[in-house]
Write an enzyme that holds these catalytic residues in place. Sequence first.
Site, PDB file in Angstrom:
ATOM      1  N   ASP A  69       3.933   2.589  -4.410  1.00  0.00           N
ATOM      2  CA  ASP A  69       3.114   3.614  -5.063  1.00  0.00           C
ATOM      3  C   ASP A  69       2.899   3.115  -6.479  1.00  0.00           C
ATOM      4  OD1 ASP A  69       1.930   5.700  -6.336  1.00  0.00           O
ATOM      5  OD2 ASP A  69       3.431   7.202  -5.762  1.00  0.00           O
ATOM      6  N   TYR A 118     -11.617   7.613 -13.921  1.00  0.00           N
ATOM      7  CA  TYR A 118     -11.877   6.317 -13.292  1.00  0.00           C
ATOM      8  C   TYR A 118     -12.439   5.331 -14.316  1.00  0.00           C
ATOM      9  CZ  TYR A 118     -13.554   3.123  -9.592  1.00  0.00           C
ATOM     10  OH  TYR A 118     -13.772   2.034  -8.776  1.00  0.00           O
ATOM     11  N   ASP A 154       0.847  -1.197   0.000  1.00  0.00           N
ATOM     12  CA  ASP A 154       0.000   0.000   0.000  1.00  0.00           C
ATOM     13  C   ASP A 154       0.882   1.246   0.000  1.00  0.00           C
ATOM     14  OD1 ASP A 154      -3.244   0.179   0.762  1.00  0.00           O
ATOM     15  OD2 ASP A 154      -2.133   2.052   1.089  1.00  0.00           O
ATOM     16  N   LYS A 203     -10.737   1.886 -15.632  1.00  0.00           N
ATOM     17  CA  LYS A 203     -11.414   0.619 -15.357  1.00  0.00           C
ATOM     18  C   LYS A 203     -11.822  -0.108 -16.644  1.00  0.00           C
ATOM     19  CE  LYS A 203     -11.139   0.712 -10.844  1.00  0.00           C
ATOM     20  NZ  LYS A 203     -10.145  -0.151 -10.171  1.00  0.00           N
ATOM     21  N   ASN A 232      -5.409  -4.232  -6.992  1.00  0.00           N
ATOM     22  CA  ASN A 232      -6.615  -3.647  -6.379  1.00  0.00           C
ATOM     23  C   ASN A 232      -6.498  -2.152  -6.081  1.00  0.00           C
ATOM     24  OD1 ASN A 232      -9.087  -3.740  -4.395  1.00  0.00           O
ATOM     25  ND2 ASN A 232      -7.357  -3.004  -3.174  1.00  0.00           N
TER      26      ASN A 232
HETATM   27  N1  LIG Z   1     -15.754   0.726  -3.269  1.00  0.00           N
HETATM   28  C1  LIG Z   1     -16.378   0.511  -4.412  1.00  0.00           C
HETATM   29  O1  LIG Z   1     -17.606   0.701  -4.541  1.00  0.00           O
HETATM   30  C2  LIG Z   1     -15.638  -0.008  -5.603  1.00  0.00           C
HETATM   31  C3  LIG Z   1     -16.387  -0.423  -6.711  1.00  0.00           C
HETATM   32  C4  LIG Z   1     -15.729  -0.924  -7.819  1.00  0.00           C
HETATM   33  C5  LIG Z   1     -14.351  -0.999  -7.823  1.00  0.00           C
HETATM   34  N2  LIG Z   1     -13.651  -0.587  -6.726  1.00  0.00           N
HETATM   35  C6  LIG Z   1     -12.207  -0.698  -6.803  1.00  0.00           C
HETATM   36  O2  LIG Z   1     -11.737  -1.484  -5.735  1.00  0.00           O
HETATM   37  C7  LIG Z   1     -10.402  -1.081  -5.398  1.00  0.00           C
HETATM   38  C8  LIG Z   1     -10.323  -0.820  -3.911  1.00  0.00           C
HETATM   39  O3  LIG Z   1     -11.219   0.227  -3.576  1.00  0.00           O
HETATM   40  P1  LIG Z   1     -11.798   0.448  -2.112  1.00  0.00           P
HETATM   41  O4  LIG Z   1     -13.215   0.818  -2.281  1.00  0.00           O
HETATM   42  O5  LIG Z   1     -11.433  -0.687  -1.238  1.00  0.00           O
HETATM   43  O6  LIG Z   1     -11.013   1.775  -1.697  1.00  0.00           O
HETATM   44  P2  LIG Z   1     -10.246   2.203  -0.353  1.00  0.00           P
HETATM   45  O7  LIG Z   1     -10.069   3.664  -0.466  1.00  0.00           O
HETATM   46  O8  LIG Z   1     -10.932   1.642   0.846  1.00  0.00           O
HETATM   47  O9  LIG Z   1      -8.830   1.465  -0.490  1.00  0.00           O
HETATM   48  C9  LIG Z   1      -7.931   1.795  -1.501  1.00  0.00           C
HETATM   49  C10 LIG Z   1      -6.532   1.478  -1.026  1.00  0.00           C
HETATM   50  O10 LIG Z   1      -5.624   1.762  -2.120  1.00  0.00           O
HETATM   51  C11 LIG Z   1      -4.503   2.439  -1.609  1.00  0.00           C
HETATM   52  N3  LIG Z   1      -3.895   3.249  -2.651  1.00  0.00           N
HETATM   53  C12 LIG Z   1      -4.394   4.358  -3.238  1.00  0.00           C
HETATM   54  N4  LIG Z   1      -3.509   4.835  -4.144  1.00  0.00           N
HETATM   55  C13 LIG Z   1      -2.446   4.013  -4.132  1.00  0.00           C
HETATM   56  C14 LIG Z   1      -1.219   3.983  -4.836  1.00  0.00           C
HETATM   57  N5  LIG Z   1      -0.881   4.954  -5.704  1.00  0.00           N
HETATM   58  N6  LIG Z   1      -0.375   2.963  -4.608  1.00  0.00           N
HETATM   59  C15 LIG Z   1      -0.672   2.006  -3.692  1.00  0.00           C
HETATM   60  N7  LIG Z   1      -1.802   1.999  -2.968  1.00  0.00           N
HETATM   61  C16 LIG Z   1      -2.690   2.994  -3.188  1.00  0.00           C
HETATM   62  C17 LIG Z   1      -5.062   3.296  -0.459  1.00  0.00           C
HETATM   63  O11 LIG Z   1      -4.028   3.699   0.449  1.00  0.00           O
HETATM   64  C18 LIG Z   1      -6.085   2.354   0.162  1.00  0.00           C
HETATM   65  O12 LIG Z   1      -5.508   1.540   1.171  1.00  0.00           O
HETATM   66  C19 LIG Z   1     -10.106   0.148  -6.271  1.00  0.00           C
HETATM   67  O13 LIG Z   1      -9.383  -0.233  -7.419  1.00  0.00           O
HETATM   68  C20 LIG Z   1     -11.480   0.618  -6.646  1.00  0.00           C
HETATM   69  O14 LIG Z   1     -11.482   1.358  -7.826  1.00  0.00           O
HETATM   70  C21 LIG Z   1     -14.260  -0.092  -5.616  1.00  0.00           C
END
Ligand SMILES: NC(=O)c1ccc[n+]([C@@H]2O[C@H](COP(=O)([O-])OP(=O)(O)OC[C@H]3O[C@@H](n4cnc5c(N)ncnc54)[C@H](O)[C@@H]3O)[C@@H](O)[C@H]2O)c1
Length: 263
Positions: free
Chosen positions: A66, A158, A39, A162, A93
Amino acid sequence: MRSSTLTNRVALVTGGASGIGLAIAQKLYQAGCHIAIADLDLSKADAALAEIPQREGQQKLALHVDMADYPTVYRMVEHCEQALGSLDILVNNAGFQHVAPIETFPPEVFQKLIDVMLVGPFVATQAVFARMKQRGWGRIINISSINGKIGAPYKAGYCSAKHGIIGLTRVTAAEAGDSGVTCNAICPGFVDTPLVQNQLADLSAGYKVPTEKVIEDVILPNVPQRRLIGADEIGDTAVFLASDEAAAITGQTINVSGGYVMS
Ligand SMILES: NC(=O)c1ccc[n+]([C@@H]2O[C@H](COP(=O)([O-])OP(=O)(O)OC[C@H]3O[C@@H](n4cnc5c(N)ncnc54)[C@H](O)[C@@H]3O)[C@@H](O)[C@H]2O)c1
């Protein structure tokens, strides 16, 4: 539930310190994997791992990455392989959201979304691919979104990232061929995580409804099941895709959206 096919596999989840990534890491660990959480926020990754009860014989590792900074992505893979002895399951992810109309969407934020959620996963795939194929077994699971299949207003960067990762998923599956490596994308609907909670105020401005009404009035009317998805439900899907039972599933996009998207 411990899966015999996942016992002692090494899994790495990017963005695993929160939300969906953390749920996937927890589920893979419960299924018998050694787990690395990578992370941007290393202390949050450490804290998240500490919350996962230790299981005898299974290792846990926190790594900094990152996903927009490619050398750190290569280093993440090297560190994981050195510390845990392999990297069998890669879950791309990590992600973030930015909500703004096209007219005012900052190009540098658009670029960052593409870097973190498309180019970074490509670099991670490149770093693991040859050794997975040599070992004759591997799983690459890309977290796309229903926004990888449909356009949503105010999410230009986004949605572009995606949609792009679905293309990367299909190419990876095609190049993996009969090597024993599969690559699939999970397309979640709205999952109750900080990423969703943090965009409600901006969606409220775009749709002109009060922030506290966005979920009820904007999001849920599109969802036949009328609910947000649980992060653990995405974790369960990832465990299945990682298992030997899913060996014939590759190049696919699996919607976990309560029926929001059906194709
Ligand atoms: N929550 C939703 O409804 C949803 C829906 C569809 C897809 N997603 C996808 O699921 C994945 C996780 O989302 P989430 O909802 O758990 O979000 P979240 O914000 O809870 O977690 C995201 C994590 O990614 C880390 N992160 C962000 N930028 C980063 C980088 N440059 N390098 C390394 N780590 C990084 C953050 O520190 C965080 O721990 C994402 O790809 C998101 O697009 C989420």
